[in-house]
Design a protein around this motif. Structure first.
Motif, mmCIF file in Angstrom:
data_model
loop_
_atom_site.group_PDB
_atom_site.id
_atom_site.type_symbol
_atom_site.label_atom_id
_atom_site.label_comp_id
_atom_site.label_asym_id
_atom_site.label_seq_id
_atom_site.Cartn_x
_atom_site.Cartn_y
_atom_site.Cartn_z
ATOM 1 N N LEU A 1 22.613 -13.443 23.946
ATOM 2 C CA LEU A 1 22.778 -14.779 24.523
ATOM 3 C C LEU A 1 24.065 -14.892 25.326
ATOM 4 O O LEU A 1 24.069 -15.321 26.479
ATOM 5 N N LEU B 1 19.687 -13.626 20.429
ATOM 6 C CA LEU B 1 20.827 -14.259 19.768
ATOM 7 C C LEU B 1 22.079 -13.423 20.041
ATOM 8 O O LEU B 1 23.158 -13.952 20.276
ATOM 9 N N ALA C 1 20.415 -21.053 18.893
ATOM 10 C CA ALA C 1 21.276 -19.993 18.348
ATOM 11 C C ALA C 1 22.075 -20.518 17.163
ATOM 12 O O ALA C 1 22.148 -19.867 16.116
ATOM 13 N N ILE C 2 22.643 -21.701 17.323
ATOM 14 C CA ILE C 2 23.452 -22.264 16.241
ATOM 15 C C ILE C 2 22.603 -22.501 14.994
ATOM 16 O O ILE C 2 23.006 -22.150 13.881
ATOM 17 N N GLU D 1 21.829 -25.199 27.222
ATOM 18 C CA GLU D 1 22.098 -26.097 26.095
ATOM 19 C C GLU D 1 21.088 -25.878 24.969
ATOM 20 O O GLU D 1 21.439 -25.754 23.798
ATOM 21 N N ILE E 1 21.657 -22.543 23.201
ATOM 22 C CA ILE E 1 22.821 -22.583 22.320
ATOM 23 C C ILE E 1 22.478 -23.308 21.020
ATOM 24 O O ILE E 1 22.799 -22.847 19.931
ATOM 25 N N GLU E 2 21.768 -24.411 21.157
ATOM 26 C CA GLU E 2 21.343 -25.170 19.963
ATOM 27 C C GLU E 2 20.498 -24.307 19.031
ATOM 28 O O GLU E 2 20.698 -24.291 17.821
#
Lengths: 206, 206
Positions: free
Chosen positions: B131, B128, B153-154, B147, B150-151
């Motif tokens: 990243l 994280l 991580a969010i 993608e 990132i998803e």
């Protein structure tokens, strides 16, 4: 842009040993936070160095700083000014370094108002903790002495309420370790690391 | 009366290594906090001991505990129940000992509602943090992989918001040290020591 540094404020009742503990922290070396040197109008004592122990200035210079809004906090003791110039602190925080302040309780409360996200550590005398044991103990103290001690304890506990942490100064080395634990832990607080994570996500184009 | 203990909750996304970190903390020994063993209906694996790794119970026994309000938190995974019996925790806290829980994120949020004064630590995967470096780096990953990362991580950062501390699990030994720093520092928080000081003052007849 560097993540803004964290402000660490060590304070406590006068005579508790703030200066000794602060000195022990910085004598150890290897710290990843910097000491903010205070400014004063009093004369240097033997062995004190300008810019190391204090920034020694004239009364006129100090009052100009006050007038220009250049002091984060200041107070007058025995005809002399003591205070923290804001310029160095903001510069250092902006560069991403944590800043350590060791100041009197009145000053700490002024700083807390201006910089509420700092870490506020109250150094307590060991006798505040030991008071009860001593008072309920052999009872060799006079009623007057006991009354005075209780009053002092109460006023110090009331001060403590305005801080985040209470560190007992029973042994300097232990107090130093506790303060370092606090600094390490505070750096891991979600409120402090969140902006960094959010920025990372923002940078990724979300 | 003993000062009530502090509840410490370690959680984080699945696969982050919560169990490994928890095990490392308790394998070290010498801790002044105790581990609360979870309860489960799944079968013991080779080497697992009842009352040490888990309290192994039948589905009926587990459901009786739920019905009796005996679970601080619980969840179902792959047909089995996992949860934390409240009885042992309250008893241990009442005795003045700090209790350490290692649980899934859903459970941690249930516990936070019931015990808001606990210390909530979120273990984050090192990727994280890394990243961004990796994604802005050589760019060898496909758009789809990026993608997806990132998803994830969010969603993990959103979970983190509900915790007090974020500890990166880059190296187990470092994560263990960070968690121990947090526990030591939390014990010094004014909100935690204040009742003790106030009681002391109260005892003195003020």
């Amino acid at each position: 842009m560097a993540k803004r540094g964290m402000l660490i404020v060590l304070s406590g009742p006068s005579g508790v040993g703030k200066g000794t503990v602060r000195k022990a922290i910085f004598d150890q070396g290897g710290n990843d936070f910097v000491y903010s040197v205070s400014m004063t109008t009093r004369s240097p004592r033997v062995g004190e160095e300008n810019g190391v122990d204090y920034h020694f200035v004239t009364k006129t210079e100090f009052e100009e700083e006050i007038a220009n809004g250049g002091m984060l906090e200041y107070a007058q003791y025995v005809d002399n000014y003591y205070g923290t110039p804001i310029k160095y602190i903001n510069k250092t925080l902006d560069e991403g370094h944590d800043v350590f302040l060791e100041i009197e309780v009145q000053g700490a409360m002024q700083v807390r108002e201006k910089m509420p996200t700092g870490v506020y550590i109250f150094l307590t005398p060991p006798d505040l903790k030991e008071l009860k044991n001593r008072l309920v103990g052999r009872g060799t103290d006079s009623a007057e002495v006991i009354e005075k001690r209780i009053e002092t304890a109460i006023s110090e506990i009331k001060m403590m309420e305005n801080y985040d942490y209470a560190v007992v100064n029973d042994e300097v080395e232990l107090a130093v370790e506790r303060i370092k634990d606090i600094i390490r832990a505070e750096r891991l607080r979600v409120v402090r690391v969140m902006p960094e994570y959010n920025e990372m996500i923002g940078d990724l184009g979300k």
